[in-house]
Design an enzyme around this catalytic site. Structure first.
Site, PDB file in Angstrom:
ATOM      1  N   ASP A   1      -4.528  -9.857  12.076  1.00 47.03           N
ATOM      2  CA  ASP A   1      -3.758  -9.826  10.827  1.00 47.03           C
ATOM      3  C   ASP A   1      -3.397 -11.257  10.433  1.00 47.03           C
ATOM      4  O   ASP A   1      -2.593 -11.912  11.109  1.00 47.03           O
ATOM      5  CB  ASP A   1      -2.484  -8.983  11.037  1.00 47.03           C
ATOM      6  CG  ASP A   1      -1.694  -8.839   9.746  1.00 47.03           C
ATOM      7  OD1 ASP A   1      -1.430  -9.871   9.076  1.00 47.03           O
ATOM      8  OD2 ASP A   1      -1.341  -7.710   9.386  1.00 47.03           O
TER       9      ASP A   1
ATOM     10  N   ARG B   1       0.850  -1.194   0.000  1.00 49.43           N
ATOM     11  CA  ARG B   1       0.000   0.000   0.000  1.00 49.43           C
ATOM     12  C   ARG B   1       0.890   1.250   0.000  1.00 49.43           C
ATOM     13  O   ARG B   1       1.730   1.416   0.871  1.00 49.43           O
ATOM     14  CB  ARG B   1      -0.874  -0.001   1.249  1.00 49.43           C
ATOM     15  CG  ARG B   1      -1.921   1.091   1.251  1.00 49.43           C
ATOM     16  CD  ARG B   1      -2.637   1.086   2.577  1.00 49.43           C
ATOM     17  NE  ARG B   1      -3.477  -0.093   2.692  1.00 49.43           N
ATOM     18  CZ  ARG B   1      -4.798  -0.054   2.657  1.00 49.43           C
ATOM     19  NH1 ARG B   1      -5.415   1.088   2.519  1.00 49.43           N
ATOM     20  NH2 ARG B   1      -5.501  -1.144   2.777  1.00 49.43           N
TER      21      ARG B   1
ATOM     22  N   ASP C   1       0.418 -12.023   9.922  1.00 49.33           N
ATOM     23  CA  ASP C   1       1.170 -12.136  11.180  1.00 49.33           C
ATOM     24  C   ASP C   1       0.843 -13.443  11.888  1.00 49.33           C
ATOM     25  O   ASP C   1       1.730 -14.097  12.440  1.00 49.33           O
ATOM     26  CB  ASP C   1       0.825 -10.961  12.099  1.00 49.33           C
ATOM     27  CG  ASP C   1       1.553  -9.693  11.690  1.00 49.33           C
ATOM     28  OD1 ASP C   1       2.550  -9.803  10.936  1.00 49.33           O
ATOM     29  OD2 ASP C   1       1.119  -8.599  12.107  1.00 49.33           O
TER      30      ASP C   1
END
Ligand code: RB5
Length: 367
Positions: free
Chosen positions: A358, A262, A361
């Site tokens: 997440d 991003r 993760d």
């Protein structure tokens, strides 16, 4: 082999003659869908449709249609997706319509083809196998064309589906990966398992072909996947966590990879890696990412695959937010989205609520 026959009044006599021959053959099971006399006129499209639906639906292996010329029957039968009807007048085109075109329906003219010759045509047509190696690619293009035309004709506003999963095993495992105490190893295994279970639904419409196999007892008719080409494309990095679970069930799928980050200024996804199978335009493509949150990465990945020639694309996620579904469907209305669960909303940080945190993760232990 299960063979279904149908004729109108003009093809009735030839149908009866062919039926008599086929019913005396020991490996053939014949079903007759009418008509039952040569005097009462009937409309050939009605019979063609029934026979074609039976063959295309896998309830018969082959269909034989008879009208005055064979032409009307073949035109009507070919309107049914999955029916490949050949109008044939001689032995050589009978053979080639099987060997090269994989026709599954033969249309003959009761008033235009000598009946003895027609019997020979039927024999050759039933005995000739499709030459897969040389002609499979072309046959697949016909199937692809059929699917795309169907979608296009369905209208501009035809939208892809959002398919969520109600299977108890999937729901149970989704509950486990939501649990913040689930350790990395177990989380990783569960993600693969859920992805594998989702494959059942995702591949529900894969085309099959009839094959003969020899069991230890006897010969049998069985089904085999009709060689559809597939590609699984994980969005890096979390998408990687789903790939093996999918490949366990469809091991011949090719795997592409897409990396997006991003941009901190624009917040738009930017491509940093893209490697796709060379023949991507011929494949059914599953872009995989465990979390469909804002939909920005998924929409960008679909854009990228389309620019590289991909046409038949679906998105597979474990958990989706309504905002992500909306974004993907607004940019790519034809794309099917498969999500094991559809959650409530996104929070201010762009995380799915309730979600699972997440996924990257938790898969790789990088929290
Ligand atoms: C019926 O008269 C005839 O038109 C029909 O059997 C067929 O030949 C149509 O293609």
């Amino acid at each position: 082999m299960r063979v279904v026959l149908g004729s109108d009044h003009a093809g009735f006599e030839l149908k009866e003659k062919v039926k008599e021959t086929l019913t005396s053959m020991k490996d053939i099971v014949v079903s007759d869908y009418g008509t039952d006399n040569a005097e009462t006129p009937v409309d050939y499209p009605d019979i063609a449709r029934e026979v074609a639906m039976t063959v295309a639906g896998g309830k018969a292996d082959k269909g034989l249609l008879f009208c005055g010329t064979g032409i009307g029957m073949s035109i009507a039968a070919n309107k049914v997706p999955g029916a490949y009807a050949a109008h044939v007048c001689c032995e050589e085109t009978a053979r080639l319509s099987r060997a090269h075109n994989n026709s599954n329906i033969l249309a003959l003219g009761g008033r235009t083809t000598d009946h003895e010759k027609a019997l020979e045509i039927v024999r050759i047509w039933l005995e000739t196998p499709f030459e897969w190696d040389r002609h499979l690619n072309r046959f697949r293009k016909i199937q692809l064309f059929e699917e795309e035309t169907g979608r296009a004709l369905a209208g501009k506003d035809s939208t892809g589906r959002l398919v969520t999963f109600e299977h108890p095993l999937i729901k149970h495992k989704i509950g486990m990966i939501r649990d913040e105490t689930t350790p990395v190893k177990v989380f990783r295994e569960l993600v693969q398992e859920i992805a594998g279970l989702m494959v059942y639904e995702i591949t529900r419409d894969l085309p099959l072909e009839s094959v003969r196999v020899k069991t230890p007892i006897t010969e049998a008719q069985a089904w085999s996947l009709a060689g559809k080409k597939m590609a699984v494309i994980p969005i890096l990095r979390a998408g990687l966590g789903m790939v093996d679970g999918i490949l366990q069930l469809i091991p011949n799928a090719k795997v592409g990879h897409i990396g997006l980050y991003r941009d901190p200024e624009t917040l738009e996804p930017v491509e940093y890696y893209c490697k796709l199978p060379g023949d991507i335009e011929e494949r059914d493509i599953y872009i995989v990412d465990p979390m469909l949150a804002t939909g920005g990465s998924a929409a960008a990945a679909i854009d990228l695959v389309k620019r590289r020639g991909g046409r038949r694309i679906a998105l597979v996620s474990l958990i989706a937010a309504p905002e992500g579904v909306e974004k993907v469907h607004s940019r790519h209305p034809e794309v099917d989205i498969f999500a094991a669960a559809l959650d409530s909303h996104l929070n201010d940080h762009g995380y799915i609520v309730p979600g699972l945190g997440d996924a990257g993760d938790r898969l790789f232990g990088t929290k």
